[in-house]
Motif scaffolding. Sequence first.
Motif, short mmCIF file in Angstrom:
data_model
loop_
_atom_site.label_atom_id
_atom_site.label_comp_id
_atom_site.label_asym_id
_atom_site.label_seq_id
_atom_site.Cartn_x
_atom_site.Cartn_y
_atom_site.Cartn_z
N THR A 16 -6.48 17.14 4.14
CA THR A 16 -5.79 17.39 5.39
C THR A 16 -5.18 16.09 5.89
OG1 THR A 16 -5.96 18.34 7.60
CG2 THR A 16 -7.85 17.06 6.83
N ALA A 17 -4.48 16.17 6.99
CA ALA A 17 -3.82 15.02 7.62
C ALA A 17 -2.91 14.33 6.60
CB ALA A 17 -4.84 14.08 8.24
N PHE A 18 -3.11 13.02 6.38
CA PHE A 18 -2.21 12.23 5.54
C PHE A 18 -2.31 12.56 4.06
CE2 PHE A 18 -4.40 9.85 8.90
CZ PHE A 18 -3.41 9.96 9.86
N ALA A 19 -3.40 13.22 3.65
CA ALA A 19 -3.60 13.56 2.24
C ALA A 19 -3.05 14.93 1.89
CB ALA A 19 -5.09 13.51 1.90
N ALA A 20 -2.67 15.73 2.88
CA ALA A 20 -2.13 17.07 2.63
C ALA A 20 -0.71 16.97 2.06
CB ALA A 20 -2.12 17.87 3.93
N PRO A 21 -0.30 17.97 1.31
CA PRO A 21 1.03 17.92 0.69
C PRO A 21 2.18 17.64 1.67
CG PRO A 21 -0.22 19.74 -0.21
CD PRO A 21 -1.04 19.16 0.90
N VAL A 22 2.10 18.15 2.88
CA VAL A 22 3.19 17.97 3.85
C VAL A 22 3.41 16.51 4.24
CG1 VAL A 22 1.77 18.37 5.91
CG2 VAL A 22 4.19 18.95 5.96
N LEU A 23 2.38 15.68 4.15
CA LEU A 23 2.50 14.27 4.55
C LEU A 23 2.23 13.28 3.42
CD1 LEU A 23 0.75 14.25 8.04
CD2 LEU A 23 3.14 13.73 7.56
N ARG A 24 1.76 13.76 2.31
CA ARG A 24 1.30 12.88 1.23
C ARG A 24 2.33 11.83 0.82
NH1 ARG A 24 -0.28 16.45 -3.15
NH2 ARG A 24 -1.99 16.97 -1.78
N GLU A 25 3.59 12.21 0.73
CA GLU A 25 4.62 11.27 0.25
C GLU A 25 5.20 10.41 1.37
OE1 GLU A 25 5.05 10.81 -2.97
OE2 GLU A 25 3.53 12.36 -3.24
N SER A 26 5.16 10.89 2.60
CA SER A 26 5.83 10.16 3.67
C SER A 26 4.91 9.26 4.48
CB SER A 26 6.55 11.13 4.61
OG SER A 26 5.62 11.97 5.26
#
Length: 188
Positions: free
Chosen positions: A108-118
């Motif tokens: 979740t958070a920074f490790a989730a797919p939605v944020l992982r790259e950014s």
Amino acid sequence: MKGQDVVVLLKLASLEDDAKDIGHKSPPAGLAAGEDSYSVRALEVALGISKTEISASLKRSIASGLAIKDRKTGRPKPSRRHLREFIVHGLKFVFPARPGAVQRGLPTAFAAPVLRESLHSAGNLICVWPQAHAKDMGQSVDPLFKSVPEACEKDKRLYAYLALIDAIRIGNQRESKHAADLLVQKLE
């Protein structure tokens, strides 16, 4: 207000977005063809929250102005503007989160797919929602409701919404702002 209220509202937003994107999707597993995805029963199947709790959640959300009843269909729907304002400005204080012990879970958070790259969090450990059969290890974060990991496995858009919320709840000012900006875009 309870944590599951936010989960239910975001599921309703996800259903609306799905209907806009691809017409009507097939009903979730456990529902008959043609059954309304917005029904209390369908939400129970999709979210793992009891029908009684979903009904109470919808009543609380309507009373608070975070949801309204659609005039044409009578279905509850999120007031996206109010929901965005609440999540961005108040959720962190009403439902604070602190990373805990290391265990298996859904990123979740920074490790989730939605944020992982950014966005990348400082440190080696990712944040996860505890889940026994998951393969990822990280610091546990209590989700807004206990069934969130299972619900997110069924609905990737809901997963993105809830992971962004955790980034807002956990992150420092820069990280929270980035996650809030993404969430605002997705909830427009």
